[in-house]
Design a protein around this motif. Sequence first.
Motif, mmCIF file in Angstrom:
data_model
loop_
_atom_site.group_PDB
_atom_site.id
_atom_site.type_symbol
_atom_site.label_atom_id
_atom_site.label_comp_id
_atom_site.label_asym_id
_atom_site.label_seq_id
_atom_site.Cartn_x
_atom_site.Cartn_y
_atom_site.Cartn_z
ATOM 1 N N THR A 52 0.708 -1.301 0.308
ATOM 2 C CA THR A 52 0.179 0.058 0.130
ATOM 3 C C THR A 52 1.018 1.262 0.116
ATOM 4 O O THR A 52 0.311 2.268 -0.009
ATOM 5 N N ILE A 63 -6.383 2.574 3.171
ATOM 6 C CA ILE A 63 -5.801 2.685 1.346
ATOM 7 C C ILE A 63 -6.505 1.224 1.298
ATOM 8 O O ILE A 63 -6.906 0.808 -0.139
ATOM 9 N N ALA A 64 -6.663 0.313 1.978
ATOM 10 C CA ALA A 64 -7.037 -1.364 1.004
ATOM 11 C C ALA A 64 -8.665 -1.137 0.890
ATOM 12 O O ALA A 64 -9.177 -1.943 -0.044
ATOM 13 N N ALA A 66 -9.927 1.945 0.636
ATOM 14 C CA ALA A 66 -10.814 3.089 -0.824
ATOM 15 C C ALA A 66 -10.374 2.137 -2.102
ATOM 16 O O ALA A 66 -11.035 2.346 -3.460
ATOM 17 N N ARG A 67 -9.211 0.845 -1.913
ATOM 18 C CA ARG A 67 -8.939 -0.107 -3.324
ATOM 19 C C ARG A 67 -10.465 -0.763 -3.879
ATOM 20 O O ARG A 67 -9.801 -1.097 -4.918
ATOM 21 N N GLU A 68 -10.460 -1.325 -2.783
ATOM 22 C CA GLU A 68 -12.120 -2.476 -2.959
ATOM 23 C C GLU A 68 -12.682 -1.714 -3.866
ATOM 24 O O GLU A 68 -13.693 -1.700 -4.741
ATOM 25 N N ARG A 69 -13.009 0.115 -3.615
ATOM 26 C CA ARG A 69 -14.028 0.841 -3.692
ATOM 27 C C ARG A 69 -13.529 1.188 -5.447
ATOM 28 O O ARG A 69 -14.408 0.908 -6.327
ATOM 29 N N ILE A 70 -12.424 1.554 -5.631
ATOM 30 C CA ILE A 70 -11.841 1.904 -6.690
ATOM 31 C C ILE A 70 -12.617 0.535 -7.791
ATOM 32 O O ILE A 70 -12.154 0.765 -8.800
ATOM 33 N N ASP A 71 -11.610 -0.977 -7.098
ATOM 34 C CA ASP A 71 -12.027 -1.629 -8.161
ATOM 35 C C ASP A 71 -13.547 -2.174 -8.279
ATOM 36 O O ASP A 71 -13.936 -2.480 -9.886
ATOM 37 N N ASP A 74 -14.218 0.302 -10.630
ATOM 38 C CA ASP A 74 -13.589 0.098 -12.466
ATOM 39 C C ASP A 74 -14.389 -1.026 -12.773
ATOM 40 O O ASP A 74 -14.752 -0.942 -14.320
#
Length: 138
Positions: A52, A63-64, A66-71, A74
């Motif tokens: 991260t 960060i983890a 927020a990355r799930e939300r970004i995935d 996407d």
Amino acid sequence: MTKMTETAEKAEMLEMPEAAETTVGRSAADRSAVRQDAVRGAGPRKTVAEVTGARTEEAAGLIAGARERIDALDDRIIGLVQERMAVSAVIQEARITSGGRRVNLAREMEVLEHFRAALGKPGTTLAMTLLELSRGRV
Ligand SMILES: O=C(O)C(=O)C[C@]1(C(=O)O)C=C[C@@H](O)C=C1
């Protein structure tokens, strides 16, 4: 602000892969990462900091998440792009079947301007990619 657990921090500092493999003294985020590695049969796992870029558990957790939300976003964007391609194919097919040309440059200029107005110069680049994906599918 919570610091990374001492064990995890030491393992990272000393670059001890064998210590990094254990779940003892690891944060919940680290233990989750270890489980994910086991599921996909990965080699020596990376530390939370490596994955991260964060230096605290608090930041790593944020960060983890927020990355799930970004995935998820996407995935939706990809679905919308595929839907756009299908609609564009219907238009092109109708135009070609009626005796017209596949491409309509005047309309493409409108699409490019729409994206430029909303997103600036990179919006134009994005629209060009969308048109490239949408054109010539029939
Ligand atoms: O709007 C049209 O006439 C289309 O054919 C759709 C579309 C597009 O994907 O936006 C695709 C090809 C044309 O050159 C112009 C635009």
